[in-house]
Design an enzyme around this catalytic site. Structure first.
Site, PDB file in Angstrom:
ATOM      1  CD  GLU A  96      77.938  50.494  44.659  1.00 62.85           C
ATOM      2  OE1 GLU A  96      77.658  49.936  43.682  1.00 62.85           O
ATOM      3  OE2 GLU A  96      77.217  51.279  45.317  1.00 62.85           O
TER       4      GLU A  96
ATOM      5  CG  HIS B  31      74.748  46.967  43.353  1.00 61.74           C
ATOM      6  ND1 HIS B  31      74.758  48.336  43.496  1.00 61.74           N
ATOM      7  CD2 HIS B  31      73.475  46.630  43.882  1.00 61.74           C
ATOM      8  CE1 HIS B  31      73.951  48.775  44.492  1.00 61.74           C
ATOM      9  NE2 HIS B  31      73.026  47.743  44.734  1.00 61.74           N
TER      10      HIS B  31
ATOM     11  CD  GLU C 274      73.299  50.429  41.431  1.00 61.65           C
ATOM     12  OE1 GLU C 274      73.299  51.290  42.044  1.00 61.65           O
ATOM     13  OE2 GLU C 274      74.143  49.853  41.046  1.00 61.65           O
TER      14      GLU C 274
END
Length: 269
Positions: free
Chosen positions: A146, A205, A240
């Site tokens: 990420e 996300h 998130e």
């Protein structure tokens, strides 16, 4: 494209309650921490079978960082992630999420000069990813690398930086996580970046520009979702973010907002 969310306290105490609540709110999966997965594995496994709602992915819940400055911290991260990957595969989750690091340094904040050069950072990350790639392959799972924004990490900020590491190392069990909040700060064009890194994006996300629920800020999710649909992305997109106001109301509104964009773009739910 499937909607998931990270765990929330109002989902309930037991995992059967949590997964049932996730389904009630219009989501199709739950993202949890690696420590929780290991410590409550049997309960989680039973709840997944009972509710039919899967654990989508694993985020956090391990010690250290794969790009830690201290060797001990890096070794702990590799070891912990390796263990979590085994449980992840057994539960049927898509993979384990890991940034290079979180909050250990930013080139945009004092003292501005990190203790390692960019070349040294790259060597460390390639070494960590090589080790984790082996562990992920053995487990039958995936590591989602990420990129974070420039204030939370100084090593990997853009999708193409994550892609470059994966391609240089030839890591078949490492993919890229595309986070709309971080992309809104770091990518010149979110949709274009998604299309350019198309074959490596394995997880998404979701958070809006103000780190609140999608639909409460000004990120252009329409073009980003169209790009995901164009590249044939069929994985999980997980909420998130922080919550403003009544949490259940925010979740219901956000689920409706996201689904309307997916359907408008020609996607299936």
């Amino acid at each position: 494209m499937k909607l998931a969310t990270q765990d929330r306290s109002f989902f309930g105490e037991s995992f059967e309650e949590k997964l049932s609540k996730v389904k009630e709110l219009g989501f199709e999966g739950l993202e949890i921490g690696g420590d929780v997965l290991i410590n409550r594995f049997e309960e989680i496994k039973k709840a997944v079978n009972t509710t039919g709602v899967p654990i989508s992915s694993i985020c956090g819940g391990y010690r250290g960082w794969i790009g830690a400055f201290e060797e001990e911290g890096r070794k702990m991260a590799i070891s912990d992630i390796g263990e979590i990957l085994r449980y992840t595969a057994e539960i049927g989750a898509a993979g384990v999420i890991a940034p290079a690091a979180f909050g250990i340094f930013s080139r945009k904040l004092p003292p501005f000069t990190p203790p390692r050069t960019a070349e040294e950072d790259r060597e460390v990350l390639l070494d960590s990813l090589e080790k984790i790639n082996v562990l992920a392959k053995e487990a039958g799972s995936i590591l989602f690398l990420e990129p974070l924004n420039r204030y939370e990490d100084h090593m990997i900020n853009r999708l193409e930086q994550a892609k470059s590491l994966i391609e240089q190392g030839g890591f078949s069990s490492v993919q890229v996580l595309a986070d709309f909040f971080h992309m809104s700060m770091e990518e010149v064009n979110i949709a274009k970046s998604i299309e350019e890194e198309n074959h490596l994006i394995g997880h998404v996300h979701l958070a809006d520009s103000n780190r609140l629920m999608p639909g409460q800020g000004h990120i252009d999710f329409d073009s980003g979702f169209k790009a995901l649909q164009k590249i044939g992305f069929s994985g999980f997109m997980s909420i998130e973010c922080e919550i403003s106001g009544d949490p259940e109301k925010s979740y219901l509104e956000s689920a409706a907002f996201l689904k309307s964009i997916i359907i408008k773009g020609g996607g299936n739910l």
